[in-house]
Write a protein that holds these residues in place. Structure first.
Motif, mmCIF file in Angstrom:
data_model
loop_
_atom_site.group_PDB
_atom_site.id
_atom_site.type_symbol
_atom_site.label_atom_id
_atom_site.label_comp_id
_atom_site.label_asym_id
_atom_site.label_seq_id
_atom_site.Cartn_x
_atom_site.Cartn_y
_atom_site.Cartn_z
ATOM 1 N N ASP A 280 16.655 4.544 7.903
ATOM 2 C CA ASP A 280 15.734 3.939 8.866
ATOM 3 C C ASP A 280 14.367 4.551 8.626
ATOM 4 O O ASP A 280 13.905 5.405 9.374
ATOM 5 N N ARG A 281 13.703 4.106 7.571
ATOM 6 C CA ARG A 281 12.458 4.745 7.164
ATOM 7 C C ARG A 281 11.310 4.366 8.094
ATOM 8 O O ARG A 281 11.314 3.333 8.746
ATOM 9 N N GLU A 282 10.314 5.253 8.122
ATOM 10 C CA GLU A 282 9.185 5.120 9.037
ATOM 11 C C GLU A 282 8.335 3.893 8.747
ATOM 12 O O GLU A 282 7.782 3.270 9.655
ATOM 13 N N SER A 283 8.195 3.542 7.486
ATOM 14 C CA SER A 283 7.372 2.401 7.085
ATOM 15 C C SER A 283 7.962 1.776 5.822
ATOM 16 O O SER A 283 8.900 2.312 5.228
ATOM 17 N N TRP A 284 7.413 0.641 5.417
ATOM 18 C CA TRP A 284 7.877 -0.071 4.221
ATOM 19 C C TRP A 284 9.383 -0.358 4.311
ATOM 20 O O TRP A 284 10.159 -0.078 3.408
ATOM 21 N N HIS A 285 9.783 -0.966 5.434
ATOM 22 C CA HIS A 285 11.197 -1.141 5.744
ATOM 23 C C HIS A 285 11.929 -2.063 4.767
ATOM 24 O O HIS A 285 13.164 -2.001 4.673
ATOM 25 N N ASP A 286 11.208 -2.921 4.060
ATOM 26 C CA ASP A 286 11.869 -3.852 3.148
ATOM 27 C C ASP A 286 12.208 -3.224 1.799
ATOM 28 O O ASP A 286 12.868 -3.849 0.974
ATOM 29 N N LEU A 287 11.776 -1.999 1.560
ATOM 30 C CA LEU A 287 12.109 -1.319 0.311
ATOM 31 C C LEU A 287 13.466 -0.633 0.434
ATOM 32 O O LEU A 287 13.846 -0.175 1.509
ATOM 33 N N ALA A 297 4.794 -0.065 -5.790
ATOM 34 C CA ALA A 297 3.449 -0.589 -6.019
ATOM 35 C C ALA A 297 3.087 -0.535 -7.499
ATOM 36 O O ALA A 297 2.525 -1.491 -8.053
ATOM 37 N N TYR A 298 3.404 0.576 -8.151
ATOM 38 C CA TYR A 298 3.060 0.761 -9.565
ATOM 39 C C TYR A 298 3.907 -0.127 -10.469
ATOM 40 O O TYR A 298 3.384 -0.762 -11.403
ATOM 41 N N THR A 299 5.196 -0.212 -10.170
ATOM 42 C CA THR A 299 6.116 -0.915 -11.061
ATOM 43 C C THR A 299 6.128 -2.417 -10.831
ATOM 44 O O THR A 299 6.133 -3.196 -11.783
ATOM 45 N N ASP A 300 6.129 -2.830 -9.562
ATOM 46 C CA ASP A 300 6.320 -4.246 -9.235
ATOM 47 C C ASP A 300 5.121 -4.891 -8.549
ATOM 48 O O ASP A 300 5.212 -6.044 -8.123
ATOM 49 N N GLY A 301 4.021 -4.153 -8.390
ATOM 50 C CA GLY A 301 2.870 -4.723 -7.706
ATOM 51 C C GLY A 301 3.081 -4.881 -6.208
ATOM 52 O O GLY A 301 2.376 -5.660 -5.553
ATOM 53 N N TYR A 302 4.036 -4.137 -5.652
ATOM 54 C CA TYR A 302 4.294 -4.202 -4.218
ATOM 55 C C TYR A 302 3.028 -3.845 -3.439
ATOM 56 O O TYR A 302 2.287 -2.948 -3.819
ATOM 57 N N ASN A 303 2.779 -4.538 -2.349
ATOM 58 C CA ASN A 303 1.576 -4.332 -1.531
ATOM 59 C C ASN A 303 0.308 -4.508 -2.359
ATOM 60 O O ASN A 303 -0.700 -3.831 -2.137
ATOM 61 N N GLY A 304 0.385 -5.438 -3.309
ATOM 62 C CA GLY A 304 -0.774 -5.691 -4.157
ATOM 63 C C GLY A 304 -1.087 -4.545 -5.099
ATOM 64 O O GLY A 304 -2.214 -4.449 -5.611
ATOM 65 N N GLY A 305 -0.105 -3.676 -5.342
ATOM 66 C CA GLY A 305 -0.321 -2.521 -6.207
ATOM 67 C C GLY A 305 -1.083 -1.394 -5.549
ATOM 68 O O GLY A 305 -1.518 -0.454 -6.224
ATOM 69 N N LEU A 306 -1.210 -1.446 -4.207
ATOM 70 C CA LEU A 306 -1.986 -0.452 -3.465
ATOM 71 C C LEU A 306 -1.070 0.454 -2.644
ATOM 72 O O LEU A 306 0.035 0.066 -2.253
ATOM 73 N N ASP A 307 -1.535 1.674 -2.356
ATOM 74 C CA ASP A 307 -0.783 2.579 -1.488
ATOM 75 C C ASP A 307 -1.131 2.297 -0.034
ATOM 76 O O ASP A 307 -1.822 1.315 0.286
ATOM 77 N N GLY A 308 -0.666 3.148 0.873
ATOM 78 C CA GLY A 308 -0.908 2.933 2.288
ATOM 79 C C GLY A 308 -2.348 3.096 2.713
ATOM 80 O O GLY A 308 -2.721 2.688 3.817
ATOM 81 N N PHE A 309 -3.197 3.695 1.856
ATOM 82 C CA PHE A 309 -4.618 3.852 2.142
ATOM 83 C C PHE A 309 -5.461 2.769 1.471
ATOM 84 O O PHE A 309 -6.685 2.804 1.536
ATOM 85 N N GLY A 310 -4.789 1.836 0.771
ATOM 86 C CA GLY A 310 -5.507 0.772 0.096
ATOM 87 C C GLY A 310 -6.024 1.134 -1.274
ATOM 88 O O GLY A 310 -6.879 0.442 -1.826
ATOM 89 N N ARG A 311 -5.523 2.207 -1.868
ATOM 90 C CA ARG A 311 -5.974 2.644 -3.192
ATOM 91 C C ARG A 311 -5.052 2.102 -4.284
ATOM 92 O O ARG A 311 -3.850 1.939 -4.067
ATOM 93 N N LYS A 312 -5.601 1.851 -5.444
ATOM 94 C CA LYS A 312 -4.817 1.417 -6.587
ATOM 95 C C LYS A 312 -3.879 2.537 -7.014
ATOM 96 O O LYS A 312 -4.306 3.659 -7.286
ATOM 97 N N VAL A 313 -2.569 2.246 -7.050
ATOM 98 C CA VAL A 313 -1.580 3.247 -7.439
ATOM 99 C C VAL A 313 -1.537 3.338 -8.957
ATOM 100 O O VAL A 313 -1.228 2.354 -9.635
ATOM 101 N N ARG A 314 -1.830 4.522 -9.503
ATOM 102 C CA ARG A 314 -1.963 4.698 -10.947
ATOM 103 C C ARG A 314 -0.774 5.391 -11.592
ATOM 104 O O ARG A 314 -0.746 5.587 -12.796
ATOM 105 N N ASN A 315 0.195 5.788 -10.802
ATOM 106 C CA ASN A 315 1.470 6.275 -11.325
ATOM 107 C C ASN A 315 2.504 6.152 -10.216
ATOM 108 O O ASN A 315 2.150 6.014 -9.048
ATOM 109 N N PRO A 316 3.784 6.195 -10.540
ATOM 110 C CA PRO A 316 4.825 5.942 -9.532
ATOM 111 C C PRO A 316 5.302 7.188 -8.796
ATOM 112 O O PRO A 316 6.431 7.219 -8.292
ATOM 113 N N ALA A 317 4.472 8.232 -8.706
ATOM 114 C CA ALA A 317 4.908 9.523 -8.174
ATOM 115 C C ALA A 317 5.459 9.416 -6.748
ATOM 116 O O ALA A 317 4.832 8.836 -5.867
#
Length: 432
Positions: A280-287, A297-317
């Motif tokens: 029962d995760r706090e956010s991103w419940h569909d993952l 976000a990095y692998t599949d372009g989830y959330n438009g490839g952005l993190d929770g702050f709206g930044r482009k995710v540049r690695n899948p860390a």
């Protein structure tokens, strides 16, 4: 994160948190479910990071803006932030629900009150936020002790009061809520994550730890599993897989795995509300459980490839490792995929806390109970490990005397009992 910009990921998550939990005797505790049975928090008793006690209230200390933790990127630098963590307090009876109320004055840009409780097996639940400036918080199971912490942000913010009271459980009666009998899995939840290095020696982590050269801790992208300053109540076992680089997740192992046992002392990378290890995760419940939002976000372009702050995710860390854990514990040549076990998600058989005299150096983990066995990793000071059994091996001298007992803390992972507080009642490995 191979360049300096990405390295900054793990040394900045929220300058805050604190204090090993201390049991505070209550002068005249009201009945646990009595009307108005508030437990007021003494502001002077809090472990403070970025806050000062002034005229009976806690204020942000007037220093430079901190950014809020080591593992966040500099472009996410926030305003002046402080955190107060209060001693634990006993309830008169078990419940899974409490009412938390916070008072603050001044320019309050951000205020977050969180609560956790001691679960039936003696371990802590994760932290859960109170709504707004206070209200009902329902924990995942019944607890008999609670602890609060408050994060504030703002140039002229004062925390003037904090209190908590137990409520009837979510089942409508005292002691009737939470998990059935406190049962939990025998094995911790495990996930394969992409790991990056923290760096940023001298920075401040989310729980107030000052990052040292060759440190041994991790950052996870949620505050729910953030340990108190110097604590190990939330510990992960991180093991190498041999898969290097962001695209190499499914690569076959190239060598025997090394494992490190590491407390969670920071928040990040990328996100701060992504407890991907929880069903029962706090956010991103569909993952799916165990998949960080940044990886999707990095692998599949989830959330438009952005993190929770709206930044482009540049690695899948999905995890950041302090330098000592990265270079010495796991001996990683570069960023890599690792296997992570969230130890607190399972039932501890015999919990023990790794302890060293220096309070910074780790303990060598060996492949068997004795010095003739090769080193296979490290266990950090304060890491809380699960002792499956004990065996007789070479004599070792540590903070808890001299002993020939060795504890098995993971598959093929052994540490001398002389460096572990607890575990003495573990069964003989030969009888298992």
């Amino acid at each position: 994160m191979s360049d300096r910009r990405c390295e900054r990921t793990t040394a900045r998550t929220l300058a805050a948190l604190g204090a090993a939990a201390l049991l505070v005797p209550l002068a005249a505790p009201a009945p646990a479910f009595a009307e108005g049975g508030w437990l007021r928090q003494d502001l002077d008793s809090a472990d403070r990071v970025g806050l000062v006690l002034e005229s009976g209230v806690l204020r942000t200390d007037g220093g430079e803006a901190d950014g809020g933790g080591a593992s966040l990127r500099r472009e996410e630098q926030r305003g002046r932030t402080g955190l107060a963590t209060f001693p634990e307090q006993a309830l008169d009876g078990p419940t899974d629900s409490v009412d938390v109320r916070v008072r603050a004055d001044g320019d309050v840009e951000h205020l977050l009150a969180e609560v956790r409780g001691v679960r039936p097996d003696g371990m802590w639940t994760e932290w859960y936020p109170a709504p707004g400036s206070g209200g009902r918080v329902t924990l995942p199971e019944d607890v008999t002790q609670v602890q609060l912490r408050v994060e504030v942000e703002g140039g002229d913010t004062a925390l003037t009061g904090l209190r908590v009271r137990p409520l009837e459980s979510s089942a409508g009666r005292p002691g009737g809520g939470g998990r059935d009998g406190g049962a939990r899995p025998a094995e911790p939840f495990s996930a394969r994550l992409f790991a990056t290095r923290i760096g940023l020696v001298g920075g401040t982590t989310a729980n107030g730890h000052t990052v040292r050269k060759d440190d041994h801790f991790v950052a996870l992208p949620s505050r729910r599993g953030l340990a108190t300053r110097g604590g190990g109540e939330y510990t992960v076992r991180v093991c190498t897989t041999g898969a290097l680089g962001p695209e190499g997740k499914d690569a076959a192992p190239q060598h025997e795995p090394r494992c490190s046992y590491l407390p969670v002392w920071d928040v990040g990378p990328w996100n701060t509300g992504d407890d991907h290890w929880n069903e029962d995760r706090e956010s991103w419940h569909d993952l799916e459980r165990g998949r960080p939002q940044a990886e999707a976000a990095y692998t599949d372009g989830y959330n438009g490839g952005l993190d929770g702050f709206g930044r482009k995710v540049r690695n899948p860390a999905g995890i950041d490792l302090a330098d000592g854990a990265f270079r010495e514990g796991l001996q990683l040549p570069t960023n890599a995929w690792v296997e992570v076990d969230y130890l607190w998600t399972a039932e501890y058989r015999q919990r023990a806390e790794i302890t060293t005299v220096t309070q910074s150096d780790p303990v060598v983990v060996r492949g068997g109970p004795g010095l003739e066995h090769d080193p296979v990793g490290l266990a950090a000071h304060k890491a809380n490990v699960d002792v499956a059994c004990q065996a007789v091996g070479d004599e070792a001298t540590g903070p808890f005397g001299t002993s020939s007992a060795w504890y098995r803390i993971g598959p093929g992972n052994y540490v001398p009992a002389a460096f572990a507080d607890g575990g003495a009642d573990a069964p003989d490995c030969a009888r298992l």
